[in-house]
Scaffold this active site. Structure first.
Site: not given
Lengths: 194, 368
Positions: B143, B213, B309, B342-343
């Site tokens: 990332s 967040r 992602d 994405h994680d």
């Protein structure tokens, strides 16, 4: 998957020091051979996870990509040689890929199972689809969705404006130049754009 | 490591008298050729791997990848984790005292200079200098960390053999920037923000940071993985007919993630790091031509993206691959069909880790 001997015969068509793109590069064996024996460099394109991993383990450059999406990643004439071995027959977009091969590479080299090899003709004459060493699948589970012959390819090449530089068959690890459409299980063509 | 010489920043400002927190794992070999720098993304730190003595749950953020016998094997490599300036885990950042004599005893707060990915890379290069390492075997990051890897390859082309950039992009899209902006607005409009000097008021903009967040977290997950994990499951057995209470489990999850984050993360750091993300665009000075940008790169590249992602989609990694191919750089690219969004770059999908293991095994052979 190509036999080792077939791969060696085809590698000899690649000029030493070439920049190569190997479409459907499998486990990267040919690229590794070309790099080691002929000082070539370049990339392999592969979709299958297991093959992508095998290429990484072999240390050859591999780009994971679906060839059906075309070769937008590559500029015109950006490679000396574009190889497409044992791959053409798996693609839905065979003709487009052939044109893309000729666009991206100065020289294109393709190989595919020759459906007109005599044992195949015999199978069909007896009313059954062939199941052989080179075409080991049943009609209902074959990944070879485009079945063509040595002679068919000559016609397609002419239609798409490709000049054939060299062509031969391979049978049991040997080059066949006499009646290849009848006597060879694998067809090999080296061509360029006219 | 403390640095007395000021660090010139892209903005023209200077970062004076700063400290970088770092950790190392494994042993630097005699030739000093086996060092691998790990760059962190938004919310991580220099604590990449392992656990601290007596603290069971203190695993490093990339512990599944880095360690003895792991894909990035610390028995072969000397791995460096560094906390970037502007962050809040020990390196000089907004919570550090401002050395400006005009504001004695005051924390930087929002007066901490805006830092870019390139500034971080410059700071990291000084740390690498300080460790006596001329050339890194690799720089790796996911990332925003991947962007630092790319920036290394452009800023110090000869100082790394291999650049491993996972789930990254050559710049942010308008949508990416939009998400960052919403997060920043949540923070700065929190009444407890106090223009970024909340420390002086003895408060933190907790609500804003929580919302920031929550937004960020949505972009880390794929639609499918959220569906599989939470679906429309309710928190209680029946609808509560409330607009304020938690009804769906996804709400509880996001609030929990937000709350947890707001307890340990600094709001000014969140603003700074999202801005660094927005600004990253190495092709800007080349009129957007990414191929021209990478003409100076010399490293070998390993890129990885994940099909689900949508924050940094595979197509963004392919742009980088194309720029490298155009320059005839050595590059390999794996597009992992993982469901986690994405994680996924922090998870241990066997295809992903298989590629990483092979990649570092080859590197180990190369430097042996």
């Amino acid at each position: 998957m190509s036999d080792r001997k077939d791969i060696e015969l085809i590698a000899e068509l690649v000029p030493p020091g070439s920049r190569v793109l190997d479409l459907g590069c499998g486990n990267g064996e040919l690229l590794a051979l070309l790099s080691r024996e002929r000082g070539c460099s370049g990339y392999g394109i592969e979709i299958a996870d297991a093959n992508v991993l095998a290429c990484h383990e072999r240390g050859v450059n591999v780009i994971q990509l679906n060839l059906e999406e075309g070769l937008a990643l590559f500029e015109d004439q950006s490679f000396d040689v574009v190889l497409q071995l044992d791959t053409l027959q798996h693609l839905r977009n065979t003709e487009k890929m052939l044109r893309e091969t000729a666009r991206v590479g100065r020289i294109g080299i393709v190989s595919f199972p020759n459906f007109a090899h005599w044992p195949n003709r015999l199978h069909v004459a007896l009313g059954r689809m062939p199941v052989t060493r080179v075409l080991p699948y049943e009609w209902y589970d074959t990944p070879n969705i485009r079945v063509g012959t040595y002679a068919d390819f000559e016609i397609l090449a002419r239609k798409d404006g490709l000049a054939i530089l060299d062509a031969f068959g391979i049978q049991a690890g040997r080059i066949v130049r006499t009646l290849p459409n009848l006597l060879a299980s694998v067809a090999v063509f080296k061509f360029e754009r006219t | 490591m403390h640095f007395a010489a000021p660090l010139p920043l892209a903005s023209g400002a200077l970062l004076r008298d700063y400290t970088l927190a770092y950790e190392t794992y494994g042993t630097l070999n005699a030739a000093r050729s086996n060092a691998v720098l790990v760059c962190h993304a938004l919310n991580a730190s220099h604590h990449v791997a392992g656990t601290y003595a007596g603290r069971e749950k203190s695993e490093g953020w990339w512990d599944n990848l880095v360690g003895p016998g792991k894909p990035l094997d610390t028995e072969r490599f000397f791995v460096i984790g560094v906390n970037n300036p502007g962050s809040c885990f020990g390196s000089t950042g907004p919570t550090s005292p401002n050395p400006d004599p005009g504001v004695p005893g005051r924390a930087y707060g929002s007066d901490f200079p805006v830092v870019t990915v390139e500034d971080w890379v410059d700071a990291q290069a000084r740390l690498v200098d300080g460790l006596g390492i001329e050339r890194l075997a690799a720089v790796i990051g996911g990332s925003l960390g991947g962007m630092q890897g790319l920036a290394w390859s452009l800023r110090f082309p000869e100082r790394l053999r291999l650049c491993v950039a996972v789930a990254t992009a050559p710049n942010l899209s308008a949508q990416n920037i939009a998400f960052n902006e919403v997060a920043r607005r949540a923070i700065v409009t929190d009444p407890d923000f106090h223009g970024g000097h909340y420390a002086e008021h003895g408060v933190v903009p907790k609500r804003g940071l929580t919302v920031a967040r929550m937004i960020g977290h949505i972009t880390y997950l794929s639609d499918d993985s959220m569906e599989a994990k939470f679906g429309r499951d309710l928190q209680r057995s029946a609808l509560g007919y409330s607009t304020q209470e938690i009804e769906f489990q996804i709400e509880a999850y996001l609030r929990h993630q937000g709350d947890k984050f707001s307890e340990y993360f600094d709001a000014n750091t969140y603003l700074l790091i999202t801005r660094a993300l927005d600004y990253f665009d190495p092709a800007r000075e080349f009129g957007g031509d990414l191929a021209a940008t990478f003409a100076r790169a010399r490293a070998r590249f390993q890129l990885v993206s994940f099909t689900t992602d949508w924050r940094f989609a595979p197509v963004r990694s392919r742009e980088i691959v194309k720029a490298l191919v155009d320059n005839r750089r050595d590059v390999s690219y794996a597009e992992i069909d993982a469901p986690h969004g994405h994680d996924a770059f922090l998870l241990d999908d066997p295809r992903y880790h298989g590629v990483m293991r092979a990649c570092f095994a080859n590197l180990a052979k190369e430097i042996a």
